[in-house]
Design a protein around this motif. Structure first.
Motif, mmCIF file in Angstrom:
data_model
loop_
_atom_site.group_PDB
_atom_site.id
_atom_site.type_symbol
_atom_site.label_atom_id
_atom_site.label_comp_id
_atom_site.label_asym_id
_atom_site.label_seq_id
_atom_site.Cartn_x
_atom_site.Cartn_y
_atom_site.Cartn_z
ATOM 1 N N SER A 141 41.728 30.651 45.697
ATOM 2 C CA SER A 141 40.440 30.877 46.373
ATOM 3 C C SER A 141 40.417 32.238 47.045
ATOM 4 O O SER A 141 39.416 32.974 46.981
ATOM 5 N N ASN A 142 41.527 32.590 47.684
ATOM 6 C CA ASN A 142 41.623 33.912 48.317
ATOM 7 C C ASN A 142 41.555 35.016 47.271
ATOM 8 O O ASN A 142 40.926 36.058 47.492
ATOM 9 N N LEU A 143 42.185 34.780 46.116
ATOM 10 C CA LEU A 143 42.179 35.776 45.043
ATOM 11 C C LEU A 143 40.768 35.972 44.492
ATOM 12 O O LEU A 143 40.348 37.106 44.238
ATOM 13 N N ILE A 144 40.020 34.892 44.340
ATOM 14 C CA ILE A 144 38.643 34.986 43.852
ATOM 15 C C ILE A 144 37.796 35.806 44.819
ATOM 16 O O ILE A 144 37.006 36.670 44.402
ATOM 17 N N ALA A 145 37.974 35.549 46.114
ATOM 18 C CA ALA A 145 37.209 36.289 47.124
ATOM 19 C C ALA A 145 37.513 37.783 47.061
ATOM 20 O O ALA A 145 36.612 38.626 47.166
ATOM 21 N N ILE A 146 38.794 38.110 46.856
ATOM 22 C CA ILE A 146 39.195 39.520 46.763
ATOM 23 C C ILE A 146 38.574 40.167 45.525
ATOM 24 O O ILE A 146 38.044 41.279 45.581
ATOM 25 N N GLY B 119 32.801 48.157 43.143
ATOM 26 C CA GLY B 119 32.997 48.983 41.961
ATOM 27 C C GLY B 119 34.433 49.344 41.682
ATOM 28 O O GLY B 119 34.723 50.208 40.846
ATOM 29 N N ILE B 120 35.376 48.687 42.366
ATOM 30 C CA ILE B 120 36.800 48.972 42.168
ATOM 31 C C ILE B 120 37.318 48.304 40.905
ATOM 32 O O ILE B 120 38.197 48.820 40.210
ATOM 33 N N LEU B 121 36.751 47.125 40.577
ATOM 34 C CA LEU B 121 37.219 46.320 39.456
ATOM 35 C C LEU B 121 36.166 46.256 38.372
ATOM 36 O O LEU B 121 34.995 46.004 38.642
ATOM 37 N N ASP B 122 36.601 46.496 37.125
ATOM 38 C CA ASP B 122 35.691 46.401 35.990
ATOM 39 C C ASP B 122 35.591 44.951 35.519
ATOM 40 O O ASP B 122 36.553 44.182 35.651
ATOM 41 N N SER B 123 34.464 44.596 34.937
ATOM 42 C CA SER B 123 34.238 43.215 34.514
ATOM 43 C C SER B 123 35.156 42.782 33.382
ATOM 44 O O SER B 123 35.288 41.594 33.103
ATOM 45 N N GLN B 124 35.816 43.720 32.699
ATOM 46 C CA GLN B 124 36.702 43.384 31.589
ATOM 47 C C GLN B 124 38.175 43.548 31.938
ATOM 48 O O GLN B 124 39.037 43.460 31.067
ATOM 49 N N ASP B 125 38.481 43.776 33.226
ATOM 50 C CA ASP B 125 39.866 44.032 33.617
ATOM 51 C C ASP B 125 40.758 42.797 33.476
ATOM 52 O O ASP B 125 41.939 42.908 33.148
ATOM 53 N N ASN B 126 40.240 41.625 33.778
ATOM 54 C CA ASN B 126 41.008 40.389 33.633
ATOM 55 C C ASN B 126 40.056 39.208 33.502
ATOM 56 O O ASN B 126 38.836 39.369 33.568
ATOM 57 N N ILE B 127 40.640 38.021 33.312
ATOM 58 C CA ILE B 127 39.800 36.848 33.075
ATOM 59 C C ILE B 127 38.984 36.492 34.306
ATOM 60 O O ILE B 127 37.843 36.012 34.191
ATOM 61 N N ILE B 128 39.518 36.714 35.499
ATOM 62 C CA ILE B 128 38.747 36.415 36.715
ATOM 63 C C ILE B 128 37.442 37.191 36.709
ATOM 64 O O ILE B 128 36.354 36.625 36.921
#
Length: 495
Positions: free
Chosen positions: A249-254, A262-271
């Motif tokens: 849950s904490n990981l999802i929030a992060i 804009g730090i993480l791209d939508s294709q970076d991982n399954i999350i």
């Protein structure tokens, strides 16, 4: 007799207090009386078999057989008595066991056949009602599409370099300066680290180590006796599940915050892929849906590969011919890479043909998942029998993997069965370590690449011998060597 056998198992195998056993027995007898008196099954032609002990069914004897690695014997006893299709009650659900090619095809072929993916009570409780094994219809198609896109061969090619690096670093971290190691623990750490890093972007550290420990406890509850109170396997598993969900849950929030910034791209991982999904109504997935999906993905991608790798190491310690052939194939790759950066690529993975044939034959003998369940969503018929709505179907690999009419001399270990020229000899729906049909495991190619990377780096750097030559196997529910497969390590200097 089946009833008495299960009752005996409950008394002598259970570690629960006698008063608890007596209370459960009383409740079960009352439940069984009313179940028989007001049964809606009168007039139906049900498969032969036994429901075993009221309420608990045959769960106690089944779990006992799992722990003693006698599941095939448990199945064969009932096949001999009732035939290839029989009824039982396991893990809190009435079910029909299917043990042949026709049964496999019936389960795996898809379509509107009155069968859904929903699991028995304990499995659903552990993995959650939104797990990949529970959802169906448009929601399943949406989520499976996103996961399959992430795991298709073209995508995996992009991750080979990172996977290779993760495997090398973890092997060095775990084995540097050691002359012995427990292979099961090693393989669980490697596969868990690769899955968590590639799929979820989870960094190394104490959180990941604790997550592995709690997840291992959680998985043991999936096929446990369906009793959830302090002291039971299921209760410990549910407590561990709660801790796992808190971390995730904490990981999802992060990850949500990183995507917003804009730090993480939508294709970076399954999350991130799941966070941008929208259903047919334009609504995003709930956090609980993503949590349950994580649990099923970790189970599918981590434990199954770890058990295959553990048994590969055990096989090669016992069979010098197979060890030498695998080593020769991997040494050729090392020689071919001399003068370059030495990093393995997709092209090198494709040349490890013999190594993978050994793995395929091993999965015929010891499939990481020996079977699974489906829910009957309406009254259906199979092989002349009625199967009522609400029951489970239990498919098992044993019925075809060790069938002499499908695999010649099935008790002989023969990797050549899987040479390209002989694949057509296997009828459809008979070799099913990854399932079959429309719902075949989307992570099969990922598992192949990960397995070959680990074996390459291990066998080109070490030789090994078992420290417990006759170590038994136990299933909880995954079939691991019971003592963790400790081995003596001998560093190589000839590769």
């Amino acid at each position: 007799m089946d009833f008495l056998s299960d009752f005996s198992d409950l008394i002598f195998e259970s570690k629960l207090p006698l008063i608890t056993i007596l209370l459960v027995t009383l409740i079960a007898l009352v439940f069984g009386f009313f179940r028989l008196k007001f049964s809606p099954l009168l007039g139906k032609k049900l498969p032969p078999g036994s429901f075993g002990f009221p309420l608990l069914g045959e769960s106690v004897s089944f779990v006992r057989a799992q722990k003693q690695d006698r599941t095939d014997e448990w199945m064969q006893t009932r096949i001999d008595k009732y035939g290839p299709v029989f009824k039982t009650s396991l893990l809190g659900s009435k079910m029909v066991v299917l043990t042949g090619q026709a049964g496999n095809k019936f389960v795996f072929s898809g379509g509107d056949n009155g069968i859904s993916f929903n699991q028995p009570g304990t499995v659903a409780k552990i993995l959650g009602k939104y797990s990949l094994f529970e959802i169906s219809g448009p929601q399943h198609k949406l989520i499976r599409g996103a996961i399959s896109n992430f795991l298709k061969p073209e995508s995996i090619q992009k991750y080979v370099e990172e996977m290779n690096s993760l495997v090398q670093k973890q092997l060095f971290k775990e084995l540097a300066g050691k002359d012995s190691v427990k292979i099961v623990t090693l393989m669980k750490k490697i596969t868990f680290n690769v899955s968590c890093s590639i799929f979820f972007g989870l960094p190394d550290g104490m959180v990941k180590d604790q997550l592995l420990e709690d997840f291992s406890t959680t998985v043991k509850g999936a096929w446990a006796v369906p009793l959830d109170f302090p002291g039971t396997v299921l209760h410990r598993a549910m407590q561990a599940r709660g801790r796992v969900c808190k971390v995730l849950s904490n990981l999802i929030a992060i990850r949500k915050r990183e995507m917003e910034e804009g730090i993480l791209d939508s294709q970076d991982n399954i999350i991130s892929s799941l966070l941008i999904l929208r259903n047919e109504n334009g609504e995003p997935l709930m956090d609980q849906e993503i949590l349950d999906l994580f649990l099923s993905l970790i189970m599918a991608s981590h434990d199954t590969t770890a058990v295959l790798l553990s048994h590969l190491v055990r096989l090669m310690s016992r069979d010098s011919e197979i060890y030498n052939k695998v080593l020769a194939e991997q040494k050729e790759i090392v020689e071919a890479k001399k003068g370059s950066d030495g990093k393995l690529t997709w092209n090198e993975i494709q040349t490890m043909k013999y190594t993978w044939r050994v793995a395929q034959e091993l999965m015929r003998f010891i499939p990481p998942i020996s079977g699974n369940f489906r829910l009957v969503t309406r009254d259906i018929h199979f092989d002349g029998f009625d199967i009522p709505k609400g029951w489970q179907l239990f498919w098992v690999a044993y019925g075809t993997h060790m069938n002499k009419n499908i695999f010649e001399d099935p008790n002989k270990f023969d990797p050549s069965r899987f040479e390209t020229s002989s694949k057509a000899a296997f009828p459809p729906y008979t070799y099913i370590p990854f399932g079959a049909g429309p719902r075949i495991c989307p992570g099969a190619e990922f598992a192949r690449v990960e397995t070959l990377l680990v074996i390459h780096h291990l066998i080109t750097k070490y030789q090994w011998t078992e420290l417990i030559p006759d170590e038994p196997v136990t299933r909880e529910p995954i079939p691991y060597p019971a003592m963790g497969l400790p081995v003596k390590l001998y560093p190589r200097n000839d590769v």
